[in-house]
Design a protein around this motif. Structure first.
Motif, PDB file in Angstrom:
ATOM      1  N   GLY A  32       0.796  -1.232   0.000  1.00  0.00           N
ATOM      2  CA  GLY A  32       0.000   0.000   0.000  1.00  0.00           C
ATOM      3  C   GLY A  32       0.816   1.264   0.000  1.00  0.00           C
ATOM      4  N   LEU A  33       2.033   1.228  -0.593  1.00  0.00           N
ATOM      5  CA  LEU A  33       2.939   2.377  -0.546  1.00  0.00           C
ATOM      6  C   LEU A  33       2.979   3.195  -1.841  1.00  0.00           C
ATOM      7  N   ASP A  34       2.054   2.926  -2.773  1.00  0.00           N
ATOM      8  CA  ASP A  34       1.988   3.738  -3.990  1.00  0.00           C
ATOM      9  C   ASP A  34       0.537   4.143  -4.239  1.00  0.00           C
ATOM     10  N   GLU A  35      -0.069   4.722  -3.206  1.00  0.00           N
ATOM     11  CA  GLU A  35      -1.486   5.053  -3.274  1.00  0.00           C
ATOM     12  C   GLU A  35      -1.795   6.093  -4.350  1.00  0.00           C
ATOM     13  N   ASP A  36      -0.883   7.046  -4.570  1.00  0.00           N
ATOM     14  CA  ASP A  36      -1.146   8.083  -5.573  1.00  0.00           C
ATOM     15  C   ASP A  36      -0.834   7.621  -6.991  1.00  0.00           C
ATOM     16  N   GLY A  37      -0.217   6.442  -7.123  1.00  0.00           N
ATOM     17  CA  GLY A  37       0.059   5.889  -8.450  1.00  0.00           C
ATOM     18  C   GLY A  37       1.205   6.556  -9.179  1.00  0.00           C
ATOM     19  N   GLU A  38       1.988   7.394  -8.479  1.00  0.00           N
ATOM     20  CA  GLU A  38       3.078   8.127  -9.130  1.00  0.00           C
ATOM     21  C   GLU A  38       4.170   7.180  -9.631  1.00  0.00           C
ATOM     22  N   LYS A  39       4.533   6.197  -8.804  1.00  0.00           N
ATOM     23  CA  LYS A  39       5.586   5.257  -9.207  1.00  0.00           C
ATOM     24  C   LYS A  39       5.128   4.408 -10.397  1.00  0.00           C
ATOM     25  N   GLU A  40       3.857   4.031 -10.396  1.00  0.00           N
ATOM     26  CA  GLU A  40       3.320   3.264 -11.527  1.00  0.00           C
ATOM     27  C   GLU A  40       3.348   4.106 -12.803  1.00  0.00           C
ATOM     28  N   ALA A  41       2.989   5.388 -12.680  1.00  0.00           N
ATOM     29  CA  ALA A  41       3.003   6.283 -13.844  1.00  0.00           C
ATOM     30  C   ALA A  41       4.425   6.447 -14.385  1.00  0.00           C
ATOM     31  N   LYS A  42       5.390   6.528 -13.475  1.00  0.00           N
ATOM     32  CA  LYS A  42       6.791   6.672 -13.905  1.00  0.00           C
ATOM     33  C   LYS A  42       7.258   5.416 -14.636  1.00  0.00           C
ATOM     34  N   LEU A  43       6.835   4.258 -14.145  1.00  0.00           N
ATOM     35  CA  LEU A  43       7.179   3.001 -14.826  1.00  0.00           C
ATOM     36  C   LEU A  43       6.633   2.989 -16.248  1.00  0.00           C
ATOM     37  N   ASN A 135     -11.306  17.805 -15.584  1.00  0.00           N
ATOM     38  CA  ASN A 135     -12.665  17.323 -15.820  1.00  0.00           C
ATOM     39  C   ASN A 135     -13.335  16.752 -14.578  1.00  0.00           C
ATOM     40  N   VAL A 136     -12.598  16.684 -13.485  1.00  0.00           N
ATOM     41  CA  VAL A 136     -13.174  16.177 -12.239  1.00  0.00           C
ATOM     42  C   VAL A 136     -14.051  17.260 -11.620  1.00  0.00           C
ATOM     43  N   ILE A 137     -15.317  16.927 -11.354  1.00  0.00           N
ATOM     44  CA  ILE A 137     -16.283  17.919 -10.864  1.00  0.00           C
ATOM     45  C   ILE A 137     -16.136  18.138  -9.361  1.00  0.00           C
ATOM     46  N   ASN A 138     -16.144  17.051  -8.590  1.00  0.00           N
ATOM     47  CA  ASN A 138     -16.122  17.167  -7.137  1.00  0.00           C
ATOM     48  C   ASN A 138     -14.708  17.005  -6.589  1.00  0.00           C
ATOM     49  N   PRO A 139     -14.133  18.055  -5.996  1.00  0.00           N
ATOM     50  CA  PRO A 139     -12.805  17.918  -5.382  1.00  0.00           C
ATOM     51  C   PRO A 139     -12.859  16.975  -4.189  1.00  0.00           C
ATOM     52  N   SER A 140     -11.820  16.234  -3.982  1.00  0.00           N
ATOM     53  CA  SER A 140     -11.779  15.283  -2.873  1.00  0.00           C
ATOM     54  C   SER A 140     -10.350  15.152  -2.394  1.00  0.00           C
ATOM     55  N   GLU A 141     -10.182  14.359  -1.342  1.00  0.00           N
ATOM     56  CA  GLU A 141      -8.831  14.126  -0.822  1.00  0.00           C
ATOM     57  C   GLU A 141      -7.963  13.462  -1.883  1.00  0.00           C
ATOM     58  N   GLU A 142      -8.583  12.572  -2.665  1.00  0.00           N
ATOM     59  CA  GLU A 142      -7.836  11.879  -3.727  1.00  0.00           C
ATOM     60  C   GLU A 142      -7.325  12.879  -4.763  1.00  0.00           C
ATOM     61  N   ASN A 143      -8.143  13.887  -5.053  1.00  0.00           N
ATOM     62  CA  ASN A 143      -7.719  14.890  -6.026  1.00  0.00           C
ATOM     63  C   ASN A 143      -6.586  15.761  -5.499  1.00  0.00           C
ATOM     64  N   LEU A 144      -6.573  15.993  -4.191  1.00  0.00           N
ATOM     65  CA  LEU A 144      -5.469  16.742  -3.593  1.00  0.00           C
ATOM     66  C   LEU A 144      -4.157  15.977  -3.751  1.00  0.00           C
ATOM     67  N   VAL A 145      -4.253  14.641  -3.617  1.00  0.00           N
ATOM     68  CA  VAL A 145      -3.086  13.787  -3.820  1.00  0.00           C
ATOM     69  C   VAL A 145      -2.621  13.894  -5.266  1.00  0.00           C
ATOM     70  N   LYS A 146      -3.589  13.890  -6.204  1.00  0.00           N
ATOM     71  CA  LYS A 146      -3.244  13.977  -7.623  1.00  0.00           C
ATOM     72  C   LYS A 146      -2.597  15.327  -7.952  1.00  0.00           C
ATOM     73  N   GLU A 147      -3.037  16.381  -7.245  1.00  0.00           N
ATOM     74  CA  GLU A 147      -2.406  17.686  -7.445  1.00  0.00           C
ATOM     75  C   GLU A 147      -0.934  17.651  -7.033  1.00  0.00           C
ATOM     76  N   GLU A 148      -0.646  16.940  -5.951  1.00  0.00           N
ATOM     77  CA  GLU A 148       0.735  16.789  -5.502  1.00  0.00           C
ATOM     78  C   GLU A 148       1.559  16.019  -6.525  1.00  0.00           C
ATOM     79  N   VAL A 149       0.925  14.982  -7.114  1.00  0.00           N
ATOM     80  CA  VAL A 149       1.590  14.204  -8.164  1.00  0.00           C
ATOM     81  C   VAL A 149       1.917  15.103  -9.351  1.00  0.00           C
ATOM     82  N   LEU A 150       0.948  15.942  -9.743  1.00  0.00           N
ATOM     83  CA  LEU A 150       1.165  16.871 -10.854  1.00  0.00           C
ATOM     84  C   LEU A 150       2.283  17.857 -10.529  1.00  0.00           C
ATOM     85  N   HIS A 151       2.313  18.317  -9.291  1.00  0.00           N
ATOM     86  CA  HIS A 151       3.373  19.239  -8.873  1.00  0.00           C
ATOM     87  C   HIS A 151       4.745  18.592  -9.032  1.00  0.00           C
TER      88      HIS A 151
END
Length: 291
Positions: A32-43, A135-151
């Motif tokens: 459970g150490l790649d919850e934001d999927g960043e490492k998978e995206a890099k692969l 395109n995501v309508i409702n902001p959520s905690e998951e989206n905050l994580v995705k913003e960090e990934v984008l950063h």
């Protein structure tokens, strides 16, 4: 794929590293150490780079034309950038470079072309991720994580762009003035690492230690180049002997070729893994600068 012996050895090294990274990622994901999927995206990005580099992505025009300095193949490849083509043309006709220096300079141009290709792949990935995020309508905690990934991806883009700009300035300078005999390093990848290291948040002692490690790394790269040359020569000899019908001679050449191929693969893997480790350390230093 019509790849030469050297390119096949390089492909093997790249895939070996990709396989090792994917196995490490699977263990992380299970914990459970790649919850934001960043490492998978890099692969995925890394695999995309490999497939593009060796013409395995289904696009006929995407494969880098196979060249090597033994067969003087510098005329059979294009640099896909008018500025680079102009610099290379000027350097070739300047009379400031020996044949050996032209081979070295061509490797620098090819290295720069690869950096631009990798940057464009990452840029495309970031653009797609941003479109999905918008395109995501409702902001959520998951989206905050995705913003960090984008950063993090934007920071990686910034680092790559800085490296590209530094690399182009170096190519421009060398093409006009020739090689500086007092230059500390000669290998393009090592020059890149050293330039970035000097901009990172290292102490004088850490920087000196890094300089020494880069010298060892450059020696490792030179050894790999030597085996690449020997492998290509062995491949040419093997093709020649195959036409003579001399079985004993053929078997001896096959054995030598197999040995050189294995050694080239092994060294290629070690060089690329070492490069990953050094790049990661510099990246951490550069990130620390931004904090």
């Amino acid at each position: 794929l019509h790849l030469s012996a050297v390119k096949l050895a390089e492909l093997h090294s790249d895939l070996k590293i990709q396989e090792k990274d994917e196995l490490s990622w699977k263990k992380l994901k299970a914990e459970g150490l790649d919850e934001d999927g960043e490492k998978e995206a890099k692969l995925r990005r890394n695999l995309n780079v490999i497939m593009t580099k060796y013409g395995m992505n289904g696009k006929k025009d995407s494969q880098l034309v196979d060249t090597n300095y033994i067969k003087d193949g510098t005329e059979s490849d294009t640099l896909d950038d008018p500025r680079l083509e102009k610099l290379w043309s000027k350097a070739k006709t300047s009379g400031k470079f020996s044949d050996e220096e032209l081979d070295k300079l061509w490797r620098e141009f090819r290295h720069h072309k690869e950096k631009i290709r990798e940057y464009n792949i990452l840029l495309e990935t970031v653009s797609r991720t941003e479109d999905i995020h918008k395109n995501v309508i409702n902001p959520s905690e998951e989206n905050l994580v995705k913003e960090e990934v984008l950063h993090n991806k934007h920071r990686e883009l910034k680092e790559k762009l800085r490296s590209i700009n530094q690399g182009f300035e170096r190519l421009r300078k060398v093409s006009h003035q020739g090689y500086d005999t007092t230059s500390e390093f000669e290998e393009p990848r090592v020059i890149d690492l050293w330039d970035m290291a000097k901009s990172a948040n290292f102490t004088e002692k850490e920087l000196e230690s890094f300089r020494e490690e880069l010298k060892h790394f450059e020696a490792k790269i030179e050894k790999h180049h030597h085996y690449q040359k020997q492998l290509e020569i062995s491949h040419q000899k093997l093709k020649h002997v195959e036409g003579t019908g001399d079985k004993d001679h053929l078997n001896r050449n096959k054995e030598k070729y197999a040995m050189l191929q294995e050694k080239t693969k092994e060294l290629g893997y070690k060089v690329k893994k070492h490069l990953q480790d050094l790049s990661s350390r510099i990246s951490q230093g550069l990130q620390h600068n931004e904090l």
